[in-house]
Design a protein around this motif. Structure first.
Motif, short mmCIF file in Angstrom:
data_model
loop_
_atom_site.label_atom_id
_atom_site.label_comp_id
_atom_site.label_asym_id
_atom_site.label_seq_id
_atom_site.Cartn_x
_atom_site.Cartn_y
_atom_site.Cartn_z
N GLY A 1263 0.10 16.34 5.64
CA GLY A 1263 1.17 15.57 5.04
C GLY A 1263 1.77 16.27 3.84
O GLY A 1263 3.01 16.29 3.66
N VAL A 1264 0.89 16.85 2.99
CA VAL A 1264 1.39 17.57 1.81
C VAL A 1264 2.21 18.78 2.24
O VAL A 1264 3.28 19.07 1.68
CB VAL A 1264 0.21 17.97 0.91
N GLU A 1265 1.70 19.50 3.22
CA GLU A 1265 2.46 20.67 3.70
C GLU A 1265 3.80 20.26 4.30
O GLU A 1265 4.81 20.94 4.12
CB GLU A 1265 1.62 21.41 4.73
N ALA A 1266 3.76 19.10 5.03
CA ALA A 1266 5.02 18.64 5.64
C ALA A 1266 6.03 18.22 4.58
O ALA A 1266 7.24 18.35 4.79
CB ALA A 1266 4.72 17.48 6.59
N CYS A 1267 5.57 17.69 3.44
CA CYS A 1267 6.50 17.24 2.39
C CYS A 1267 6.89 18.36 1.45
O CYS A 1267 7.91 18.27 0.74
CB CYS A 1267 5.87 16.10 1.60
N THR A 1268 6.06 19.38 1.36
CA THR A 1268 6.36 20.47 0.42
C THR A 1268 7.63 21.22 0.84
O THR A 1268 8.47 21.57 -0.02
CB THR A 1268 5.17 21.43 0.33
N GLY A 1269 7.82 21.47 2.14
CA GLY A 1269 8.99 22.20 2.61
C GLY A 1269 10.30 21.47 2.30
O GLY A 1269 11.22 22.06 1.69
#
Length: 1651
Positions: A1263-1269
């Motif tokens: 989830g964090v990786e998906a929101c970081t972009g």
């Protein structure tokens, strides 16, 4: 407006619903309150008092919640697999329907302050907390709390991701964590203080912080392991002594700082920090001294007021808060006292201020959404409004009742108003059009029934005390009580008016029915009453206007036959005009005037109604049927139902007919109302207006015009008004025509009666005076105040008064006679006191009233019988207890407990009472002994297999063993039981008890040793007891001799005679001797006659024994003996001479000589007597000395036995100490196993949680990786927008560009800051709820900045618009970056929390692994470090130095190891000496053998020479014989004779053998013949058998049993081989046994003795 369910048909609809519930009250907007009531949600406009309703289509409303911000209402229905319904206000439109996993019911619902979130909590069996997004109908997350029943649930108004769940004695803060689209509920329990307000830290009992290991008692384990618990129970187990009763929360509210204030039943106010999950107890700030004095005065006055009102004053107890409400200024709270208090809280102290006092218990406090008013809801249902800004008194907003509706009825003429009454006695008047509440009247007493009069606007209300209150409702806004009739003390169960309004029929208990005049002009006169034999279930009244009659049908319950009975009687107007003709003196109607008719029905009914054409409908109570009966004039024993219509309802039913008898209404416990056509019984309509959970329908009634139906529930506090939605016009016209005709008939009388009713004065109702009047009994004869008496009592008093006046003369005469009789009886009583006790009469015998005397006697006999029964039962219980004790302590003992005592010393010895060992114990002991023998044999075999090098050291070991065997064996065995009858050889060695099985076997063997020790002592004890019995017999025998001596010496001396005490003969306590019974034995007449006969026969036998002539003659002549014995010398006496009586002067010489001889003989006799007396005394002393000597010897034996008992007890204690140590070791081992199993389960649980946590971490990372972009893209886009702005406006002049750049960076103020300043709501936040809301707010604020007023001068309009568009894009992008940053930070925080939980889980797993490792080490230590019991000699150990040696590294070994080593060393030394001696002797033998060898060589040479000479000499055999035998010829002759004789014998033997052989040949020929004949017979049988065999072969081949036969053959072959092997084995063993026997016989006795 609520609509019925689609399955119920379009016939009926809800017109309005009324009712009130003081629970779950909530605002849905600033002007509207909503609350559940039965099957409905009611919406009340507090300004107009108008009500709207939403019906729950499938039953009663369960849990309820409302939200004023979103103006929605949520509620659940109470049914299987319930649903949650969401309705929007004011449209009352269903916006969502949530279906969860709840099976039975939802108990709690809560809506978030902002956002579309709903929390629900289900009841048994799930106990699941769920969070929903009701707009999208999505279940976000859920968690289970098994067995925990919740009391309240609420969202944090400032943060919807926090929930407060309150149970009876616990509080839990639930946090909703969000990671992208996933939601997770995390539980944070709050440790509440105890009931004294003390907060103690949480103690982890599964992993204790401190461990105090003891080398003797073993490791310190948790309590759960000691309790034997594993898994979840072990983690949550708390012992009873550690359980602390916590406070019980009653109410709570959230603050703007996300804290929780909570009230408790113990009176404390708590503050809960939802970040740290900690609790603080708030303390009241000490007021100034003058304020304290004022508070003391106020509390004193309040206690005095409460005492006057009858309440118990609160003795300084803390106020229990039941309701709380938070605002910006502080906290408002209230409780049972009815006082609204304001709490100003600072830090952990608060100051209070009393705002209002309504003197009623306050159940809830509710702020309006704009926080301008505070509602105070009481337990009675009254609602007050308080405005904090004005600080005034609380104003009554609603004056309703929370009590359940009892009944409702239509007020004449039936189309404008209706009246209802509650169980508490409150009468309400409602507008029939829209259900508007008009007025209310409280009767102050419990009501039981109500009815409205058709002929006037009066209402009759029956009460529990037997009163009927009449109300004037001519003015609907102001009802009043105008009359009260106290008919009887029986509760008034129901009231019924006839349709003409002439009669009021009141049904009471015990079959009483009272008839009253219903008209106010007659002051509601009581006409009379009727008493029926059976229980009255229902009444039905029909008016016959043509004949001016009223027929009353009564439904009775006949308990004997379980069937219904109908009784019908008639009332006429003549009974009103001339009442005295139809009633007797006591007010009861004459049965003949009522024209009663009785009908027995075939079924039991719960309700029945009668129509005008003698048709009766009844609701069957045993089955759901509506039965139709036709009551004909024929007399039948039993009427059967003509028609049965099955009903779809369940439970006991109720029937009601419309006024025109064309509709029939049926209701039951399920709450569904059915309307039938009374002629065809077709269902016209049905309505689910109440529910089974609310108790169903209590009552229902039709309006006179038939347009409305009033239905009230049993326990749901709801009154429902129904009206027709679709109906045939003909039915409407018929109902309207009937109503019009009835109104025309009653129009004139109604106006007249109403005018009289208005003119009646209001009745002053005083409940206290009423309650006082109820204490007056009807039997009081001298009552003059009739206001407090019942009508029935007044009638009875009037009859008594008339009878008193009528029989006054007879009364005086009777009183005079009674007076004289009284004097006579008193005189007789006085005389009775003077006579002796045996002649006295009892007082009750002077009672002249025979009936009373018989009653007294019967009562006395009953008391005696009762006392006898009680004594018999008590005796029986004692006998049972005696038998139980006797069985446990006597019968079950194979060795009874008894004592033996000394003769002369205070010493006694008890034996060991023993129970016989059970069969199971003996079998277990046998198995253990066999196992021990097997292990011993195995151990010996292992020892034999070792090297036998120690064979030479046996003598040394024996020598050492003789010295050290006793002390060492006793020391190592740990007890001396072998010296006292115990066999210690069967025990395991104490150092070998390593396994659990060995310890268990050792315990069994030790118990056997204890049993043997006790048995051995008991055998010796029995010998001593027998010896004492013998000694007592000897003492008794010697006492007989002493008694003879004392008789001869004529002495009276008390002899010592020992007897056995009760302790020595305990069986004496089980039998009752006649001497122990102090009371005289009761004997029957037959027993007395038999005893007298036996006494008479005994006397005759004694007389016959004494009447013997020979004995009498012997006594007379020789004193009863044939020869004089020495014992009779004391009886001898020499008679004096005859002349002794004369004076001595007159004696002759001869007489003097005779007198001298007489004196000489007397002297000799006296000397002999004295010698014999001395002999008897010496004999007496010898016997006493021998008695004393023998008894003293016995006392010494008992003393030694006592010492042995003490030592045997010591031995038993030693063995029991071993058992205790073994049991403790087993228990500790079991606790360690339990702890290990619990840790393994805990480890498995944590591993599963760790796997789940790893998954959560992985999803959070994704989830964090998906929101970081997207966040980085938004940042990059923001930078590009700013760069594009610079490019686009770079050509603008510098001053304009600077000004545009400032406007580009300027941000408007959002309007929510203004709302924060204007509103008093403490929970309003400045931040928007979502991104769209934030953008819309921002665009609204940008509209002002984009106006041309803010455009710089000199800038083109098109350029300004382009600038505004760029600025909007920039601000939208900034807002997007902001929201994406918030989402990213939330997800990163969730990831950090999951990572922290994972690290914590790792540490817990490491600690668990360490604990398991430590447990394994402790188990190994426990198996190696055994508790060994030693017997050490008492004394002092002297050391050479003062320093105590260090024994920490010492090893405990067996003494035999050192002794064996010493013995082996000594044996090796002896071996060396023996070898040297043997070497010396061997060298001597070698020299001697060499000399003997030379000697033998020389002898050989000599012998060889002699043999050579003999060989050379030639001689024959005959020559040798001739030379050796002396008589050679005689020898030859004897030899010849012997040979001849042997030849003859051989010839005879040969002949004899020939004869025997011939005889055998003949016998063999005979046998051959017989065998040939048998062979012939066998050949015949063989042919038959061959035929059968061939047949069987065919059968065998057809059946195909070859495999089975082969298996059987194989088994038989194996058995034959086994038998052969066993026979060979037996032969070999017999041979070995024979060899062993021969060897044993060959040994001489000396060898056997040595072995």
């Amino acid at each position: 407006m609520a609509a019925g369910p689609g399955s119920e048909g379009p016939g009926l609809e809800v017109s309005w619903v009324q009712g009130f519930s003081n629970k779950n009250l909530a605002f849905v907007n600033n002007e509207t309150l909503c609350y559940p009531c039965g099957n409905y949600i009611l919406f009340l406009d507090i300004q107009t008092k108008k009500t709207r309703a939403v019906q729950c289509q499938s039953g009663q409303v369960g849990a309820f919640a409302a939200n004023a911000n979103s103006q929605v209402v949520a509620f659940s229905n109470r049914q299987l697999n319930p649903l949650i319904h969401i309705y929007a206000f004011p449209e009352l439109r269903k916006v969502a329907e949530l279906k969860g996993d709840a099976q039975l019911d939802y108990t709690l619902l809560a809506l978030s302050f902002k956002g579309p979130y709903l929390a629900s909590y289900s009841s048994i069996p799930e106990f699941v907390l769920s969070v929903w997004n009701w707009q999208e109908n999505i279940l976000l997350c859920s968690e289970s709390q098994p067995g925990l029943t919740g009391t309240s649930l609420s969202f944090n108004p400032m943060n919807w991701q926090q929930l407060c769940f309150v149970a009876e004695s616990s509080v839990t803060i639930w946090c909703i964590e969000r990671s992208k689209d996933e939601h997770l509920l995390t539980r944070h329990p709050v440790e509440l203080p105890d009931e004294h307000g003390a907060i103690s830290p949480h103690e982890d009992l599964f992993f204790p912080l401190f461990r105090n290991d003891d080398p003797y008692y073993g490791p310190d384990l948790p309590i759960s392991a000691i309790a034997g618990l594993e898994g979840e129970e072990a983690e949550t187990f708390v012992p009873r002594n550690c359980i602390k009763t916590s406070v019980h929360p009653t109410t709570h509210c959230w603050t703007a700082a996300s804290e929780i204030y909570m009230g408790c039943r113990e009176g404390y106010v708590l503050a809960i920090d939802t970040e740290e999950y900690s609790v603080s107890v708030l303390q009241q700030k000490a007021p100034p001294e003058y304020m304290q004095k004022v508070a003391d005065v106020v509390s004193y006055i309040r206690s005095r007021v409460q005492k006057k009102k009858g309440h118990k004053p609160s003795n300084g107890e803390k106020t229990v808060l039941l309701a709380m409400a938070f605002c910006n200024e502080g906290l408002y709270a209230a409780g049972h006292e009815g006082i609204l208090t304001f709490y100003h809280i600072k830090d952990l102290e608060y100051e209070t201020k009393i705002c209002a006092n309504i003197s009623q218990p306050i159940s809830s406090l509710i702020f309006s959404p704009d926080y301008t008013s505070l509602l105070l809801v009481t337990d009675q249902g009254t609602v007050y409004s308080y405005r904090p800004a004005h600080s005034g008194e609380a104003v009554k907003l609603l004056d309703t009742s929370s009590s359940c509706f009892l009944a409702a009825d239509f007020l004449t003429p039936g189309n404008n108003y209706c009246v209802s009454v509650t169980i508490a006695g409150e009468v309400q008047v409602w507008s029939l059009e829209d259900g508007t509440f008009l007025s209310k009247l409280n009767l102050g007493t419990e009501a039981t029934s109500m009815a409205c009069c058709p002929s006037s606007n009066s209402v009759a209300v029956g009460t529990q005390r037997g009163q009927i209150c009449f109300l004037d409702v001519t003015k609907a806004e102001a009802p009043r009580v105008v009359h009260r009739t106290f008919v009887s003390k029986l509760p008034v169960l129901s009231l019924h008016y006839d349709q003409s309004g002439q009669f009021l029929i009141a049904r009471a208990t015990e079959g009483h029915i009272f008839i009253l005049d219903a008209r106010p002009s007659k002051l509601f006169q009581v006409l009379g009453y009727i008493v029926l034999a059976d229980e009255v279930l229902h009444l039905s009244v029909i008016s016959d206007f043509k004949n001016d009659l009223v027929e009353v049908m009564v439904l009775l319950h006949v308990a004997e036959v379980q069937k219904a009975r109908l009784e019908i009687f008639r009332l006429s107007s003549a009974m009103i005009r001339d009442n005295d003709k139809y009633v007797n003196e006591q007010g009861m109607f004459n049965a003949s005037d009522l024209k009663k008719k009785q009908y027995d029905l075939d079924l039991p009914l719960s309700s029945a109604v009668r129509l005008k054409d003698k048709i009766v409908y009844g609701y069957c109570s045993c089955a759901p049927f509506i039965c139709k009966y036709h009551l004909s004039a024929e007399t039948k024993l039993e009427f059967s139902s003509e028609k049965k219509i099955p009903s779809k309802q369940f439970g006991s039913g109720l029937l009601c007919s419309s006024p025109n008898s064309q509709w029939l209404a049926a209701a039951a416990k399920d709450g569904v109302l059915f309307i039938y056509n009374s002629s065809t019984l077709d269902i016209l309509a049905q309505k689910h207006c109440h529910s089974y959970q609310g108790g169903g329908i209590r009552s229902m009634v039709f309006s006179l015009d038939g347009n409305f139906i009033l239905v009230n529930g049993e326990n749901d506090c709801a009154l429902v008004c129904l009206k027709w939605k679709e109906i045939k016009e003909t039915e409407v016209e018929e109902a309207a025509l009937y109503w019009k005709s009835l109104r025309d008939i009653l129009n004139k009388s109604t106006s007249d009666e109403n005018s009289v009713l208005k003119s009646m004065a209001e009745w002053n109702f005083d409940p206290e005076s009423t309650s006082k009047s109820l204490s007056v009994t009807e039997e009081d004869g001298d009552i003059t105040d009739t206001d407090g008496m019942t009508w029935l009592g007044q009638k009875t008093q009037q009859v008594m008064r008339e009878e008193t006046q009528r029989f006054a003369n007879q009364k005086e005469e009777l009183q005079m006679g009674i007076r004289k009789l009284r004097e006579t009886i008193q005189q007789m009583l006085h005389e009775n006191e003077q006579v002796p006790d045996i002649e006295k009469l009892e007082h009750w015998e002077f009672n002249l009233d025979l009936e009373e005397q018989e009653q007294v006697q019967a009562a006395a006999e009953e008391d005696v019988a009762r006392a006898r029964r009680e004594m018999e039962m008590e005796t029986l219980s004692y006998c049972y207890l005696q038998d139980l004790i006797k069985y446990e302590c006597w019968d079950d003992m194979c060795v009874k407990g008894r004592a033996v005592k000394c003769f002369h010393m205070d010493c006694e010895v008890w034996n060991y009472p023993l129970k016989e060992r059970s069969k199971e114990e003996m079998e277990t002991l046998k198995k253990v002994l066999q196992l021990k023998q097997t292990e011993t044999a195995d151990l010996q075999a292992q020892k034999k297999s070792l090297d036998s090098e120690t064979a030479l050291s046996e003598e040394g070991e024996k020598a050492a063993g003789e010295v050290t065997d006793d002390g060492a064996s006793f020391c190592l065995n740990g007890s001396l039981s072998s010296q006292y009858g115990g066999d210690t050889s069967i025990l395991y060695h104490q150092c070998d008890l390593h396994t659990k099985e060995q310890k268990l076997n050792q315990i069994i063997l030790l118990k056997d040793v204890i049993y043997k020790v006790k048995t051995a002592f008991n055998e010796e004890f029995d010998m001593v007891v027998q010896q004492k019995e013998q000694e007592i017999a000897r003492v008794k025998e010697r006492n007989l001799k002493i008694q003879e001596i004392l008789e001869q010496l004529d002495l009276q001396v008390e002899l010592w005679e020992p007897v056995l005490t009760d302790d020595e003969m305990p069986e004496r306590a089980l039998t009752v001797q006649d001497s122990e019974i102090k009371a005289e034995k009761y004997m029957t007449q037959e027993e007395k006659e038999q005893a007298e006969m036996q006494a008479k026969l005994e006397r005759e036998r004694r007389l016959a024994a004494t009447d013997d002539e020979r004995l009498r003659a012997l006594d007379d002549m020789m004193g009863g003996v044939l020869e004089i014995r020495r014992e009779d010398i004391l009886k001898m006496d020499i008679p004096p001479p005859v002349f002794v009586s004369r004076p001595e002067d007159l004696w002759t010489e001869e007489e003097k000589k005779i007198f001298e001889e007489y004196e000489k003989k007397v002297k000799e006799l006296n000397e002999e007597k004295e010698d014999y007396r001395q002999f008897l005394r010496n004999e007496w002393n010898k016997i006493e000395a021998s008695i004393k000597e023998t008894t003293q010897k016995f006392d010494e034996i008992v003393r030694k036995l006592s010492e042995k008992k003490l030592k045997s007890q010591m031995v038993i204690y030693q063995e029991e100490l071993k058992i205790i140590n073994l049991i403790y070791a087993l228990l500790l081992d079991e606790e360690l196993d339990t702890r290990e199993a619990g840790l393994h389960k805990f480890l498995m649980k944590k591993k599963k949680e760790k796997v789940k946590g790893a998954r959560k971490i992985l999803s959070a990372k994704h989830g964090v990786e998906a929101c970081t972009g997207p966040y980085k893209e938004a940042l990059h886009e923001e930078e590009s927008l700013e760069h594009d702005f610079m490019k686009q406006f770079a050509h603008i002049p510098g001053n304009l560009f600077e000004e545009l750049l400032q406007l580009y960076k300027h941000r408007p103020e959002t309007p929510n800051t203004e709302t924060l300043l204007d509103t008093a709501n403490p929970y309003v936040k400045g931040s928007p709820e979502n991104y769209q809301d934030a953008v819309s707010r921002l665009m609204k604020a940008m509209d002002e900045l984009d106006s041309p007023e803010h455009m710089p001068s000199g800038l083109d309009q098109s350029m300004w618009q382009h600038f505004c568009l760029a600025r909007r894009n920039k601000m939208e992008n900034e807002e997007l970056v902001k929201w994406k940053a918030l989402a990213l930070s939330e997800m990163q925080a969730c990831l950090r929390r999951r990572t922290g939980e994972n690290d914590k889980m790792k540490s817990e797993l490491e600690n668990t692994f360490q604990e398991l490792t430590w447990l394994k080490e402790e188990k190994m230590k426990l198996q190696q470090n055994l508790i060994v019991q030693f017997l050490l000699k008492q004394g002092q150990v002297e050391l050479e130095s003062t320093q105590i040696p260090e024994y920490s590294d010492a090893v405990l070994i067996d003494r035999s190891v050192v002794e064996e080593l010493n013995c082996s060393l000594a044996a090796q030394g002896e071996k060396k000496i023996t070898a040297m001696v043997e070497f010396k002797d061997f060298s001597k033998g070698i020299i001697q053998l060499e000399w003997e060898h030379k000697k033998m060589k020389m002898q050989i040479q000599d012998l060889k020479e002699k043999a050579r000479d003999i060989v050379i000499l030639p001689i024959s055999k005959d020559c040798q014989l001739f030379l050796t035998v002396h008589n050679y010829e005689t020898h030859i002759a004897q030899h010849l004779a012997g040979m001849e004789q042997s030849l003859g014998v051989m010839d005879k033997l040969h002949k004899k053998n020939v004869k025997n052989h011939q005889k055998k040949v003949r016998e063999l020929k005979k046998c051959i013949c017989l065998k040939e004949q048998e062979n012939y017979e066998l050949s015949l049988q063989l042919k038959e058998m061959l035929v059968s065999v061939s047949e069987r072969m065919h059968i065998f081949e057809a059946a195909d049993t070859r495999d089975i036969s082969e298996e059987i053959t194989r088994q038989r072959y194996q058995e034959i081989l086994k038998q052969k092997y066993l026979r060979n084995l037996i032969r070999e063993q017999e041979k070995q046994l024979a060899i062993l026997q021969s060897e044993i016989e060959s040994w001489n006795p000396r060898t056997l003795n040595i072995i």
